[in-house]
Design a protein around this motif. Sequence first.
Motif, mmCIF file in Angstrom:
data_model
loop_
_atom_site.group_PDB
_atom_site.id
_atom_site.type_symbol
_atom_site.label_atom_id
_atom_site.label_comp_id
_atom_site.label_asym_id
_atom_site.label_seq_id
_atom_site.Cartn_x
_atom_site.Cartn_y
_atom_site.Cartn_z
ATOM 1 N N ASN A 330 0.910 -1.156 0.026
ATOM 2 C CA ASN A 330 0.059 -0.122 -0.063
ATOM 3 C C ASN A 330 0.964 1.329 -0.020
ATOM 4 O OD1 ASN A 330 -2.465 0.808 -0.166
ATOM 5 N ND2 ASN A 330 -2.743 1.291 1.849
ATOM 6 N N ARG A 331 0.903 2.101 1.067
ATOM 7 C CA ARG A 331 1.822 3.183 1.119
ATOM 8 C C ARG A 331 3.180 3.117 1.782
ATOM 9 N NH1 ARG A 331 -0.854 8.387 2.946
ATOM 10 N NH2 ARG A 331 0.428 9.419 1.320
ATOM 11 N N LEU A 332 3.161 1.739 2.321
ATOM 12 C CA LEU A 332 4.533 1.453 3.110
ATOM 13 C C LEU A 332 5.663 1.076 2.145
ATOM 14 C CD1 LEU A 332 2.873 -0.948 5.883
ATOM 15 C CD2 LEU A 332 3.280 1.655 5.632
ATOM 16 N N THR A 333 6.951 1.646 2.494
ATOM 17 C CA THR A 333 7.852 1.240 1.560
ATOM 18 C C THR A 333 9.158 0.580 2.597
ATOM 19 O OG1 THR A 333 7.680 3.347 0.266
ATOM 20 C CG2 THR A 333 9.724 2.157 0.107
ATOM 21 N N PHE A 334 9.711 -0.532 2.090
ATOM 22 C CA PHE A 334 10.575 -1.329 2.728
ATOM 23 C C PHE A 334 11.856 -1.040 1.966
ATOM 24 C CE2 PHE A 334 6.414 -3.261 3.373
ATOM 25 C CZ PHE A 334 6.300 -3.514 4.766
ATOM 26 N N ILE A 335 12.930 -0.640 2.819
ATOM 27 C CA ILE A 335 14.401 0.012 2.371
ATOM 28 C C ILE A 335 15.351 -1.036 3.024
ATOM 29 C CG2 ILE A 335 16.048 1.678 1.813
ATOM 30 C CD1 ILE A 335 13.171 1.960 0.286
ATOM 31 N N ASN A 336 15.971 -1.762 2.379
ATOM 32 C CA ASN A 336 17.237 -2.406 2.797
ATOM 33 C C ASN A 336 18.596 -1.475 2.809
ATOM 34 O OD1 ASN A 336 19.469 -4.065 3.377
ATOM 35 N ND2 ASN A 336 19.151 -5.333 1.781
ATOM 36 N N ASP A 337 19.159 -0.834 3.692
ATOM 37 C CA ASP A 337 20.121 -0.232 3.875
ATOM 38 C C ASP A 337 21.169 -0.837 4.716
ATOM 39 O OD1 ASP A 337 21.735 2.271 2.763
ATOM 40 O OD2 ASP A 337 21.073 3.335 4.834
ATOM 41 N N SER A 338 21.268 -1.887 4.952
ATOM 42 C CA SER A 338 22.167 -2.712 5.715
ATOM 43 C C SER A 338 23.779 -2.096 5.584
ATOM 44 C CB SER A 338 22.021 -4.377 5.438
ATOM 45 O OG SER A 338 22.901 -4.974 6.189
ATOM 46 N N LYS A 339 24.102 -1.918 4.288
ATOM 47 C CA LYS A 339 25.453 -1.432 4.114
ATOM 48 C C LYS A 339 25.824 -0.084 4.881
ATOM 49 C CE LYS A 339 29.479 -1.056 1.751
ATOM 50 N NZ LYS A 339 30.000 0.220 2.426
ATOM 51 N N ALA A 340 24.863 0.350 5.607
ATOM 52 C CA ALA A 340 24.978 1.736 6.477
ATOM 53 C C ALA A 340 25.369 1.251 7.978
ATOM 54 C CB ALA A 340 23.831 2.544 6.694
ATOM 55 N N THR A 341 26.982 1.043 7.812
ATOM 56 C CA THR A 341 27.248 0.718 9.356
ATOM 57 C C THR A 341 27.988 1.643 10.105
ATOM 58 O OG1 THR A 341 29.671 0.429 8.125
ATOM 59 C CG2 THR A 341 27.960 -1.446 8.078
ATOM 60 N N ASN A 342 27.822 2.886 9.944
ATOM 61 C CA ASN A 342 28.136 4.081 10.695
ATOM 62 C C ASN A 342 27.015 5.313 10.694
ATOM 63 O OD1 ASN A 342 28.759 6.113 8.597
ATOM 64 N ND2 ASN A 342 30.580 4.723 7.877
ATOM 65 N N ASP A 425 -0.816 4.773 6.061
ATOM 66 C CA ASP A 425 0.170 6.079 6.123
ATOM 67 C C ASP A 425 1.521 5.984 5.208
ATOM 68 O OD1 ASP A 425 -1.585 6.538 8.088
ATOM 69 O OD2 ASP A 425 -0.435 5.804 9.661
ATOM 70 N N LYS A 426 2.051 6.922 4.731
ATOM 71 C CA LYS A 426 3.217 6.968 4.050
ATOM 72 C C LYS A 426 4.387 6.817 5.035
ATOM 73 C CE LYS A 426 5.614 9.436 0.321
ATOM 74 N NZ LYS A 426 5.565 10.396 -0.737
ATOM 75 N N VAL A 427 4.920 5.427 5.114
ATOM 76 C CA VAL A 427 5.876 5.279 6.351
ATOM 77 C C VAL A 427 6.988 4.402 5.631
ATOM 78 C CG1 VAL A 427 6.523 3.935 8.401
ATOM 79 C CG2 VAL A 427 4.375 5.291 7.904
ATOM 80 N N ALA A 428 8.214 4.834 5.684
ATOM 81 C CA ALA A 428 9.511 3.879 5.228
ATOM 82 C C ALA A 428 9.997 2.997 6.378
ATOM 83 C CB ALA A 428 10.639 4.962 4.863
ATOM 84 N N ILE A 429 9.782 1.860 6.062
ATOM 85 C CA ILE A 429 10.251 0.564 7.127
ATOM 86 C C ILE A 429 11.620 0.527 6.804
ATOM 87 C CG2 ILE A 429 10.123 -1.460 7.762
ATOM 88 C CD1 ILE A 429 6.941 0.223 6.835
ATOM 89 N N LEU A 430 12.881 1.118 7.266
ATOM 90 C CA LEU A 430 14.156 1.175 7.062
ATOM 91 C C LEU A 430 14.997 0.452 7.903
ATOM 92 C CD1 LEU A 430 16.351 2.807 5.206
ATOM 93 C CD2 LEU A 430 16.045 4.589 7.173
ATOM 94 N N LEU A 431 15.797 -0.379 7.193
ATOM 95 C CA LEU A 431 16.888 -1.098 7.933
ATOM 96 C C LEU A 431 18.128 -0.297 7.760
ATOM 97 C CD1 LEU A 431 18.341 -3.419 9.448
ATOM 98 C CD2 LEU A 431 18.689 -4.515 7.152
ATOM 99 N N SER A 432 18.342 0.608 8.736
ATOM 100 C CA SER A 432 19.834 1.442 8.313
ATOM 101 C C SER A 432 20.504 1.341 9.693
ATOM 102 C CB SER A 432 19.581 2.810 7.820
ATOM 103 O OG SER A 432 20.551 3.520 7.443
ATOM 104 N N PRO A 433 21.182 0.391 9.962
ATOM 105 C CA PRO A 433 21.655 -0.005 11.456
ATOM 106 C C PRO A 433 22.689 0.967 12.132
ATOM 107 C CG PRO A 433 21.962 -1.853 9.980
ATOM 108 C CD PRO A 433 21.770 -0.563 8.920
ATOM 109 N N ALA A 434 23.511 1.585 11.270
ATOM 110 C CA ALA A 434 24.523 2.673 11.877
ATOM 111 C C ALA A 434 25.363 1.945 12.650
ATOM 112 C CB ALA A 434 23.693 3.548 12.772
#
Length: 470
Positions: A330-342, A425-434
Amino acid sequence: MIAAKSYLGKKVAVMGLARSGQSAAEALKAGGAEVVAWDDDVQKCRETELLGINISDLTKEDFTNIDALILSPGIPHSFPKPHVVAKKAKKANTPIIGDIEIFVKNFAEPRIIGITGTNGKSTTTALVGHILRSAGLPVEIGGNIGLPVLGFENTLDAGYQVLELSSYQLELTPSLCCEIAVILNISPDHLDRHGGMDGYKAAKLKIIESLPENAIAIIGVDDHESNGIAKSLEENEYKNLRVTPISGLVAPEKGVGVLDGNIVSNINRENEVVISLHDNAILPGVHNWQNVAAGTAIASTLGIPNNIIKNSIASFPGLPHRQELVGTFNRLTFINDSKATNADATARALSCYESIYWILGGQSKEGGIASLSKFFPKIRHAFLIGECSEEFADVLKGGVKFTNCGTIQNAIETIKNNIPSIYNDKVAILLSPAAASFDQFESYEARGDIFRLLIEEQILSNPDLRGCLS
């Protein structure tokens, strides 16, 4: 494979037997060297022995009889504490180099486009390779991404080699000679391995030192450190380099950047529009716009027409684990940003979305996530995983609602249970671990793969959740 004939008749040690180490051992053997190889991982030793490489415990080797040590970039040779094998090599005055040094000395006609920076290296390297291939130019992509460089075809008409070069690799390649060198950005990272920020910056600057007179240096100007390098090179007329500034924020004079949502080039004419960024979902955010600017600057320098550059950028598929679009619900977006290690890499992702379910945590790096506080108003909820959960929770307290999930599996399960209340809702489900992945995963790739699999199986393909939409 390249036969490393420059080491014919010499005894060479290879320490670290992942892909690049195995490739180096094979190239050296093919070139007539006596190779002894070792890895602290017994399984890696067994795999390499099956390739016909002599396995010998280098911690017991007499390095006075060894002509060179080929060291995996991930193994420390100075800071924070040198590996025992590196220490033995130094004591015997044995040169310590990497696989890219072997490549430089043995490739028939290298035409290296070297790309470094704290963040964005892989995306920019892949994008440049994509543009050059689309233009019909022969090109290989490697270094810190893709194929080990010693696996390249060694021919006189090999074309360009687009290499992603980490600070570790740059330190181990004293003979590097780039035709074009790119520094995207510099922010604190790997400081323990370089003895501090000065050492880290010095390692990055080796890519500029590798350039011959009158060569081309493409430098990002959106961060303090890189902007300072660009100014210094111009003011001091270092090697009479042609310095091309790049930006994801502005359109720099004599460079490539952004104006009114377009990538524009000031290399050949003023504010020449190359491509609109408005509808590019694969390369979102200022950081990616700078990556596009770098790719455009390289392509323009090589004389590639703007229409080919434009079409290549539009058709670029992106890279896994770097703000990778996994899917939508629907309006949810799933983003894989696992490379974000900092934190700096995660900041780039957080800046792209307005309402975020944020999955973060792992093995903490120096500085933690305190620098990300300006993005906290965007965080609808945070889901903590990994060994630094408590450390990150202390930073989030009072500013962000969070759940301490422990594992990525628990985080996805918790999010799945919330889908019926947020899917409109317009929500980004974001894996960006830092944070690094090594507390729970073999690599950031493994972490991202699990995230993608869980999202696809538990949410995107879940018939019960699909009922929400009917």
